[in-house]
Design an enzyme around this catalytic site. Structure first.
Site, PDB file in Angstrom:
ATOM      1  N   ASP A 153      -4.691   1.449  12.824  1.00  0.00           N
ATOM      2  CA  ASP A 153      -5.128   1.360  11.428  1.00  0.00           C
ATOM      3  C   ASP A 153      -4.194   0.530  10.562  1.00  0.00           C
ATOM      4  OD1 ASP A 153      -6.814   1.951   9.173  1.00  0.00           O
ATOM      5  OD2 ASP A 153      -5.116   3.063   8.425  1.00  0.00           O
ATOM      6  N   ASP A 312      -7.613   8.187   2.932  1.00  0.00           N
ATOM      7  CA  ASP A 312      -6.930   6.894   3.073  1.00  0.00           C
ATOM      8  C   ASP A 312      -5.849   6.778   1.993  1.00  0.00           C
ATOM      9  OD1 ASP A 312      -6.135   4.445   3.968  1.00  0.00           O
ATOM     10  OD2 ASP A 312      -7.962   3.377   3.410  1.00  0.00           O
ATOM     11  N   PHE A 330      -2.955  -3.664  -0.544  1.00  0.00           N
ATOM     12  CA  PHE A 330      -4.157  -2.836  -0.568  1.00  0.00           C
ATOM     13  C   PHE A 330      -3.768  -1.358  -0.613  1.00  0.00           C
ATOM     14  CE2 PHE A 330      -5.697  -6.631   1.774  1.00  0.00           C
ATOM     15  CZ  PHE A 330      -6.863  -6.902   1.073  1.00  0.00           C
TER      16      PHE A 330
END
Lengths: 443, 346
Positions: A153, A312, A330
């Protein structure tokens, strides 16, 4: 160990099909009894009237940042954030430095967590050595060390062959392969959704097709290998549709969505003013999409296609987000607003409360088969470990990132009034967090 | 609006400008904005105010002295993170023509090279007394970021693919000189529209002025969401927008044709097969211009790649107003600096 009686709440446990007004008695780390009018005996009591008493939430997707990025967050700060958000188990994503690609690295992480963590930490190991996408990590060793899943990830698994092999091997080891679905040749350089807002703002976009093509690849390889696939943070209507069809065919896959993608669209980047804000706190990967996508994601949760709402949670240091939009990293610091986002959507009638609560508890616990490692995770079952979250679904509060426990203040929800607040959290039978009700509650 | 005061005249020049009236503001419109970040937030009246102020500035430029003291005591900083010839030079000339103090900073010669962030840089410039910052930056949204973190006025000299408002305003200024009222006129913008801040800022300003815009180029270099049909646009008085890969249709009956620079570095890397292939389909040539109106003007924001997006005989032909655009740039930037700086004094 002392005992605790959670009194007078509405006890909801999707795993057991329970939804009733009841007391929950906890002692010696376990749920002892659930029922009306339980005798406190000598137990400490917690008044839960007006609140929901749920299994502790399970977050399949959190970035704790340690080791390697302690300016963004540490195991101590980010598990405290998770705790305040109602999460009693968090799955730690492997994009750390060094990454958990060996048994030793995983054991090191678990050792730090044992010392500093405020909630249970379930490690997610790397699919590839060094998370570099060139050769597989030693998956059996990772499974033995306690990983609940493997993922690269932050990035997709680089090659289709590697993803195929990981799925094939992971199936036999009981390891879920959790994939960040993205085709970097299509999304490369994109900093937000490719669509109307990005075009107006002159920002390079990631087309929905970049995610959907990668979802198609992952599903095809799931079918080829029979391995356990988990699709992380789905963000497009086309992804949800593919996941639904794959599940209809009986493929062994699960999927998740973030509260951010359920709540916001690409317009959050532009902000509400006449001039675009270029809000870097709304810069997240995958990007916030369109209203049509958001509605498909909501439907996915409501219909049970989407198994888990996962945060997340991605804290960043303030100066890292105080940059040009292209240069900012991000990620959204989500742990402490996740529940309120969900309950606000439920209050609006956009999310089915029962489906949403399942996606915070039983759904994710099943997806990563957490019962193997932590019996009782995601359920309130007498005899099993007591992880419980008490929340008031109606309490209104205004998001103030300065009050976050997380080091990450990067939220696009700052200043927004939300509805629903975590009041108390029990981890392994211990009352770890208790918040006073707001003065203006029920106002 | 305050009058434009003249600079102390040089001994050999008569004080011609001393008796000149101030520019006439558009009815009831005053400039109130701290920053000029893009044309999309400007009302038609505000755009008219800038253009009318620019007319007055052009008149100042034509006087023997060519400068006034309207911004004496004002410090203008040009902060450029990208190379630029005409934009940086015209901001500097504009500021000097108004009597402002000017500091020119290039990112490569400043603390930026040592890792200073944009926000810290603009705060530093404010601390040393900058009143107006003219900022050029390769990242979309950089001007908005800077403006949020300084009390100085920010005029966007181009941010990434987002906006270049003074370029659009000078383009409108030039078009108005040739075409008069722009309502109902058709402007074709041809080239790499997707990555062009000039195209975006022109689109918003032209539509606000009632002009119809055709955006034209290879499909891979076109935005997909900017089209606005005439039927819808007419309800609001705004111009329409057509997005097309068909150059002949885009040029048909155009009153103005704007060729955009084709960035050589972007060609042959995916979006377009080659420069040669682009030229074959989209170069603005005399022959292709036959479809435009007889009086149609040809524009280019510069720098031009002659022989790529525009044929040399067109670039220097009778329809070309490219040099006028450059000259008008000084007047429009004088107007922008003047309006921003005088609004600060109120």
């Amino acid at each position: 160990m002392s005992a605790l009686l959670i009194r007078g709440g509405r006890v909801v446990d999707p795993a057991a099909g329970r939804d009733e007004r009841a007391d929950v008695l906890i002692a010696d780390g376990r749920v002892r009894a659930i029922g009306a009018g339980l005798d406190a005996g000598g137990a400490e009591t917690l008044d839960a009237r007006g609140c929901v008493v749920a299994p502790g939430f399970v977050d399949l997707h959190a970035h704790l940042r340690e080791p390697g990025f302690e300016q963004k967050g540490t195991i101590a700060t980010e598990t405290e954030a998770a705790l305040r958000g109602g999460f009693t188990t968090v799955c730690a994503m492997p994009n750390t430095t060094p990454p958990p690609d060996s048994g030793a690295a995983v054991r090191g992480l678990l050792e730090r967590a044992g010392r500093d963590a405020r909630v249970r930490v379930a490690p997610v190991g790397c699919v590839t050595a060094g998370r570099a996408g060139r050769r597989l990590a030693e998956l059996a060793e990772l499974a033995e060390a306690g990983c609940v899943a493997v993922s690269d990830d932050g990035d997709p698994v680089a090659g289709g062959d590697l993803l195929r092999h990981a799925l094939a091997l992971g199936g036999a080891l009981g390891l879920v392969v959790a994939e960040h679905c993205d085709d970097p040749t299509l999304s490369g350089g994109g900093v937000m959704h490719e669509g109307a807002t990005g075009e107006r703002l002159g920002l390079r976009g990631q087309p929905a097709a970049a995610e959907e093509a990668a979802v198609a690849r992952a599903i095809a390889l799931c079918e080829l290998t029979g391995g356990r696939l988990h699709l992380m943070h789905l963000s497009t209507a086309g992804s949800v549709e593919q996941a639904a069809r794959a599940k209809e065919r009986g493929l062994p896959l699960t999927c998740e969505v973030t509260p951010s993608h359920l709540f916001l669209t690409e317009e959050a980047v532009a902000g509400g003013g006449a001039a675009p804000a270029y809000d870097t706190s709304a810069k997240v990967n995958p990007p916030l999409r369109t209203e049509r996508d958001r509605r498909a994601l909501l439907a996915g949760v409501n219909e049970g296609v989407i198994d888990a709402i996962a945060t997340d949670h991605a804290p960043h240091a303030p100066e890292e987000k105080l940059r040009e939009f292209d240069a900012a990293p991000f990620g959204i610091s989500c742990a402490e607003t996740a529940l309120a986002t969900v309950t606000t959507l439920a209050a609006r009638g956009e999310l089915d409360p029962a489906a949403a609560l399942r996606a915070l508890t039983h759904g994710p616990a099943e997806a990563f088969a957490l019962a193997r490692h932590a019996p009782g995770a995601g359920t309130l079952t007498p005899g099993l470990a007591a992880d419980a979250t008490v929340f008031d679904p109606d309490e209104r509060w205004t998001v103030d990132p300065a009050r976050f426990a997380s080091k990450g203040r990067n939220t696009p929800l700052a200043g927004m009034e939300l509805r629903g607040r975590v009041r108390a959290v029990v981890v392994a039978g211990v009352l770890r967090h208790a918040a006073a009700p707001a003065e203006a509650a029920h106002g | 609006m305050a009058s434009i005061e003249t600079a102390a005249p040089a001994a050999d020049a008569p004080p011609v400008a001393a008796t000149q009236p101030p520019p006439a503001p558009a009815a009831g419109t005053a400039w109130t904005r701290k920053d000029l970040l893009d044309t999309d937030v400007l009302s038609a009246a505000e755009i008219a105010l800038v253009l009318e102020t620019a007319e007055a500035m052009a008149e100042v430029r034509e006087r023997p002295v060519g400068r006034v003291a309207a911004l004496r005591g004002t410090t203008v900083v040009t902060l450029f993170y990208e190379h630029s010839t005409r934009t940086r030079a015209s901001f500097e000339l504009a500021a000097k023509a108004l009597g402002a103090d000017v500091v020119n900073l290039a990112a490569s010669a400043s603390s930026v090279e040592k890792g200073e962030s944009l926000v810290d840089t603009v705060r530093t410039l404010e601390a040393i007394g900058a009143d107006v910052l003219a900022l050029r930056h390769p990242a979309s949204g950089a001007a908005a970021l800077a403006a949020r973190h300084t009390a100085a006025s920010v005029v966007n000299g181009g941010d990434g693919a987002h906006a270049h408002p003074t370029q659009a305003l000078l383009d409108l200024y030039t078009m108005r000189r040739h075409l008069g009222d722009l309502a109902g006129r058709k402007v074709a913008i041809v080239g790499d529209v997707l990555h062009s801040r000039v195209a975006r800022s022109n689109l918003w300003a032209l539509r606000a002025a009632g002009a119809h815009v055709a955006l034209c180029g290879p499909a891979t270099l076109l935005p997909r969401t900017f089209a606005a049909p005439r039927a819808l646009a007419e309800d609001t008085g705004a111009g329409a927008c057509e997005v097309t890969s068909d150059l002949a249709g885009a040029l048909a009956d155009a009153d103005a044709v704007m060729a955009l620079r084709i960035q050589r570095e972007r060609q042959g890397q995916g979006p377009a097969p080659s420069l040669r292939d682009y030229v074959r389909q989209y170069q603005i040539t005399e022959e292709r211009l036959a479809r435009a109106r007889p009086h149609a003007i040809v524009m280019h924001p510069g720098p031009m790649n002659e022989g790529v997006e525009i044929a040399p005989e067109v670039a220097h032909g009778p329809r070309s107003v490219v040099e006028e655009q450059v000259a008008g740039g000084v007047a429009v930037r004088m107007a922008a600096l003047y309006l921003l700086a005088t609004a600060r004094r109120r």
